[in-house]
Write a protein that holds these residues in place. Sequence first.
Motif, PDB file in Angstrom:
ATOM      1  N   HIS A  56       0.604  -1.282   0.428  1.00 30.32           N
ATOM      2  CA  HIS A  56       0.056   0.054   0.073  1.00 30.32           C
ATOM      3  C   HIS A  56       1.080   1.214   0.271  1.00 30.32           C
ATOM      4  CE1 HIS A  56      -3.611  -2.235   0.915  1.00 30.32           C
ATOM      5  NE2 HIS A  56      -2.635  -3.181   1.476  1.00 30.32           N
ATOM      6  N   TRP A  85     -11.905  -2.448  -5.075  1.00 31.01           N
ATOM      7  CA  TRP A  85     -10.455  -2.251  -3.600  1.00 31.01           C
ATOM      8  C   TRP A  85      -9.653  -1.343  -4.598  1.00 31.01           C
ATOM      9  CZ3 TRP A  85      -8.686  -3.008   1.283  1.00 31.01           C
ATOM     10  CH2 TRP A  85      -7.201  -2.410   1.681  1.00 31.01           C
ATOM     11  N   ASN A 107      -6.938   2.377  -3.921  1.00 27.77           N
ATOM     12  CA  ASN A 107      -6.230   2.343  -2.732  1.00 27.77           C
ATOM     13  C   ASN A 107      -5.081   4.040  -3.174  1.00 27.77           C
ATOM     14  OD1 ASN A 107      -5.381   3.129   0.283  1.00 27.77           O
ATOM     15  ND2 ASN A 107      -4.430   2.331  -0.378  1.00 27.77           N
ATOM     16  N   PHE A 149      -9.940   5.760  -0.885  1.00 27.20           N
ATOM     17  CA  PHE A 149      -9.611   4.800  -0.093  1.00 27.20           C
ATOM     18  C   PHE A 149     -11.201   3.899  -0.971  1.00 27.20           C
ATOM     19  CE2 PHE A 149     -10.376   1.724   3.219  1.00 27.20           C
ATOM     20  CZ  PHE A 149      -9.867   0.553   2.314  1.00 27.20           C
TER      21      PHE A 149
END
Length: 274
Positions: A170, A195, A197, A228
């Motif tokens: 991340h 997802w 991010n 996010f």
Amino acid sequence: MNLIKLQNEALEACIDVQGGKVHRLLSRDLQVPVLHENPSGALFPMLPVANRVADNRFRLHDDAVILPNHNADERFFLHGDGWLKRWDLVTVAGDRCVLRLRSRLACGYDYLAELHYQLEGTTLNASLTITHLGEHPMLYGCGFHPFFVFDAQSRVQFSASGYWPEDEQHLPLAWQAKIPGAANFAHAQFGEDAWLNVGYSGWSGKAVIQRDVMRITLLAQTPWLMLFRMSGGGFLCLEPQSHPVNAHNMPGQPGLQVLALGESCHFAMQIIVE
């Protein structure tokens, strides 16, 4: 849970001194939540760093700074320590409150933080001031981490000059000027229920979420925005922060500030509900 209730004619907020977070933000007219309630807090402050730092360390001048671990992440000093500590309530009135946190860490962070929440008409104002109290200068950054309610009928729009995709830890990969469709919100869209991010550069300082029952505008004077979301989460995090993720290890350490004893940095954000 130690909740402080703030209220005016348009909005109602519950503030939790544990983490200095907004537990709930509600439109009183609609009796509908603006922010997504969750155990981390519907909105929390990030300090004295925002997000992650590679290898949990950085260099300041000729010294290596090794960040501490905490129980919210096994690898990183994620979002700093302010969102995990209990703040002191300084003042509270019907539509506003002031919280204060004193923190000392072995790595060199030694600060007093003051956090203001105020309801003003249809706007939640949040502001954070950090004053360094250590003998030796230290590198500071901060931001806010709101979770907005976001469903299949919602759309979000904001402008940016480019973005950093993430790696398996991340952390940001190489910056790219071309933003792929699912991450490009120059034109209002839902995006993908998956997802995502990523961090954005050149953010205009404004983002607009259009829901079926309300329009929400996020304002902050910074060019860096983190987004996010996760599949089935029912939320979208738009996180204005003073610096890009892992700025501590980027050339020039963009957006970060070295504070000497008694010096301060300040960050503010507005959430407007219409």
